[in-house]
Scaffold this active site. Structure first.
Site, PDB file in Angstrom:
ATOM      1  N   GLY A  45     -30.645  29.604 -34.263  1.00 44.17           N
ATOM      2  CA  GLY A  45     -29.263  29.681 -33.785  1.00 44.17           C
ATOM      3  C   GLY A  45     -28.670  31.018 -34.231  1.00 44.17           C
ATOM      4  N   SER A 112     -36.824  32.923 -35.228  1.00 42.58           N
ATOM      5  CA  SER A 112     -35.625  33.385 -34.552  1.00 42.58           C
ATOM      6  C   SER A 112     -34.532  33.606 -35.601  1.00 42.58           C
ATOM      7  CB  SER A 112     -35.244  32.342 -33.501  1.00 42.58           C
ATOM      8  OG  SER A 112     -34.396  32.880 -32.551  1.00 42.58           O
ATOM      9  N   TRP A 113     -33.337  33.054 -35.450  1.00 40.85           N
ATOM     10  CA  TRP A 113     -32.344  33.171 -36.537  1.00 40.85           C
ATOM     11  C   TRP A 113     -32.930  32.640 -37.851  1.00 40.85           C
ATOM     12  CZ3 TRP A 113     -28.433  34.994 -39.094  1.00 40.85           C
ATOM     13  CH2 TRP A 113     -27.920  34.248 -40.155  1.00 40.85           C
ATOM     14  N   ASP A 268     -41.547  37.308 -25.494  1.00 40.87           N
ATOM     15  CA  ASP A 268     -40.307  36.752 -26.041  1.00 40.87           C
ATOM     16  C   ASP A 268     -39.144  37.594 -25.522  1.00 40.87           C
ATOM     17  OD1 ASP A 268     -38.123  36.009 -27.600  1.00 40.87           O
ATOM     18  OD2 ASP A 268     -39.351  35.626 -29.368  1.00 40.87           O
ATOM     19  N   HIS A 296     -40.484  32.845 -26.468  1.00 37.49           N
ATOM     20  CA  HIS A 296     -39.735  32.732 -27.722  1.00 37.49           C
ATOM     21  C   HIS A 296     -39.958  31.429 -28.472  1.00 37.49           C
ATOM     22  CE1 HIS A 296     -36.501  33.425 -30.515  1.00 37.49           C
ATOM     23  NE2 HIS A 296     -35.873  32.329 -30.144  1.00 37.49           N
TER      24      HIS A 296
HETATM   25  N1  STX Z   1     -30.743  33.171 -31.416  1.00 37.93           N
HETATM   26  C1  STX Z   1     -32.020  32.633 -31.178  1.00 37.93           C
HETATM   27  C2  STX Z   1     -32.288  31.439 -32.024  1.00 37.93           C
HETATM   28  O1  STX Z   1     -32.264  31.525 -33.222  1.00 37.93           O
HETATM   29  C3  STX Z   1     -30.523  34.499 -30.961  1.00 37.93           C
HETATM   30  C4  STX Z   1     -32.555  30.192 -31.351  1.00 37.93           C
HETATM   31  N2  STX Z   1     -32.744  30.039 -30.089  1.00 37.93           N
HETATM   32  N3  STX Z   1     -32.910  28.713 -29.866  1.00 37.93           N
HETATM   33  C5  STX Z   1     -32.825  28.094 -31.014  1.00 37.93           C
HETATM   34  O2  STX Z   1     -32.604  29.007 -31.946  1.00 37.93           O
HETATM   35  C6  STX Z   1     -32.945  26.607 -31.254  1.00 37.93           C
HETATM   36  C7  STX Z   1     -34.224  26.101 -30.633  1.00 37.93           C
HETATM   37  C8  STX Z   1     -32.930  26.309 -32.719  1.00 37.93           C
HETATM   38  C9  STX Z   1     -31.800  25.893 -30.628  1.00 37.93           C
END
Ligand code: STX
Length: 321
Positions: A45, A112-113, A268, A296
């Protein structure tokens, strides 16, 4: 036939709420083996919330798996709250949870985050970390935010992009994150909801190598988008609360002694491979895997396979592979 690289679903053996400030309380869960090697899972997120499926990247007989939902999302309260919600609040929360559970050191797993937060946490508290498992590298720099929310990914998904643009009038489109921030923090719930839905569905539309309608529906359903979109946009508006753009790369020296694996999907679009490559260049000792047939998402089979291989290697040999 089951050819999933993941371990079977894992039952929770302990669950609780941990108060981390006068405002925020975090929902956490432990699963696997209470005597096993500890690992903390940092979700994406920010604002994505923990998922039961993240446990399946670990052998439940060997690992003590700790998960929690970060401030304002999942089962943590208050829901979608932006006050007292910064990268450094979350870093402190990870330490509070570790101390609360009486764990001396743990491995850190995040994509990701979750990779951003894993780097920020381990660089602040290296002595608490055993190893890092990182995926879909994101360092919250301007070029990364611009690519996904302003111009770049738009060229690969022009169809989904139209839906993302819809809530924003043309005269505000030169700064889409700012335009979204205004709506996501509006006093009008209908305006907040429309913006949150469009923001979240954009991310769901672009997260997998092959677009997944089911994911788009899940991101658009219920309250999920409210926390996800509001918290993401709040962090991106505030540049991740970093002191400077290159902080997470510059501070690699603080964690360079730790075993680390970096897993990155070649296609990604949310967190393009450039960031993983820069991290790999700054940290050549870390194992690095570019997965050729993945985007991703953590659930894509090539990504999942490499992550499971890495956690298995570490728990067996104390080294990553
Ligand atoms: N934010 C990307 C990220 O962290 C830029 C992310 N994208 N989807 C998610 O996290 C979840 C699957 C956790 C909802």
């Amino acid at each position: 036939m089951n050819d999933s690289p993941l371990y079977p679903p894992v039952a929770v053996f302990d669950e609780g709420m941990l108060s981390v400030s006068s405002l925020h309380t975090l929902h956490y869960e432990q699963s696997g083996n209470p005597e096993g090697l500890p690992v903390v899972i940092l979700h994406g997120g920010p604002g994505g919330g923990m998922q039961a499926s993240y446990r399946q990247y670990f052998d439940a007989e060997k690992w003590r798996i700790v998960q929690f939902s970060q401030r304002g999302c999942g089962g943590s309260t208050p829901f979608a709250e932006l006050e007292e919600n910064t990268t450094w609040d979350l870093v402190a929360d990870v330490e509070k949870l570790r101390e609360h559970l009486g764990i001396e050191q743990w491995a850190v797993f995040g994509g990701s985050w979750g990779s951003t937060l894993s780097l920020a946490y381990s660089q602040t508290h290296p002595q608490a970390c055993l190893a890092l498992f990182l995926r879909g590298i994101f360092m919250l720099r301007k070029k990364e935010i611009d690519w996904f929310y302003q111009e770049g990914a738009s060229k690969i998904y022009p169809d989904a992009w139209e839906h993302y643009l819809k809530p924003i009038p043309e005269n505000e489109r030169d700064d889409l994150v700012a335009a979204y921030h205004k709506r996501l923090t509006s006093d009008d719930a209908a305006i907040r909801e429309e913006a949150a839905l469009a923001w979240a569905v954009w991310e769901a539309s672009t997260s997998k190598l092959i677009q997944d309608e089911g994911l788009m529906q899940r991101f658009g359903a219920g309250k999920f988008a409210q926390a996800f979109a509001r918290i993401e946009c709040h962090y991106f508006t505030n540049k991740g609360f970093m002191d400077n753009e290159n902080q997470l790369i510059d501070n690699v020296d603080r964690i360079r002694h730790l075993p680390c694996v970096i897993v990155q999907g070649r296609y990604d679009v949310v967190c393009p491979p450039e960031s993983a490559w820069e991290l790999h260049r700054a940290w050549p000792e870390a194992a690095f895997h570019m997965v050729q047939n993945a985007g991703h998402s953590v659930s894509e089979s090539g990504i999942a396979k490499k992550l499971v291989q890495a956690t298995d290697c570490f728990v067996k040999n104390g080294a990553v592979c």
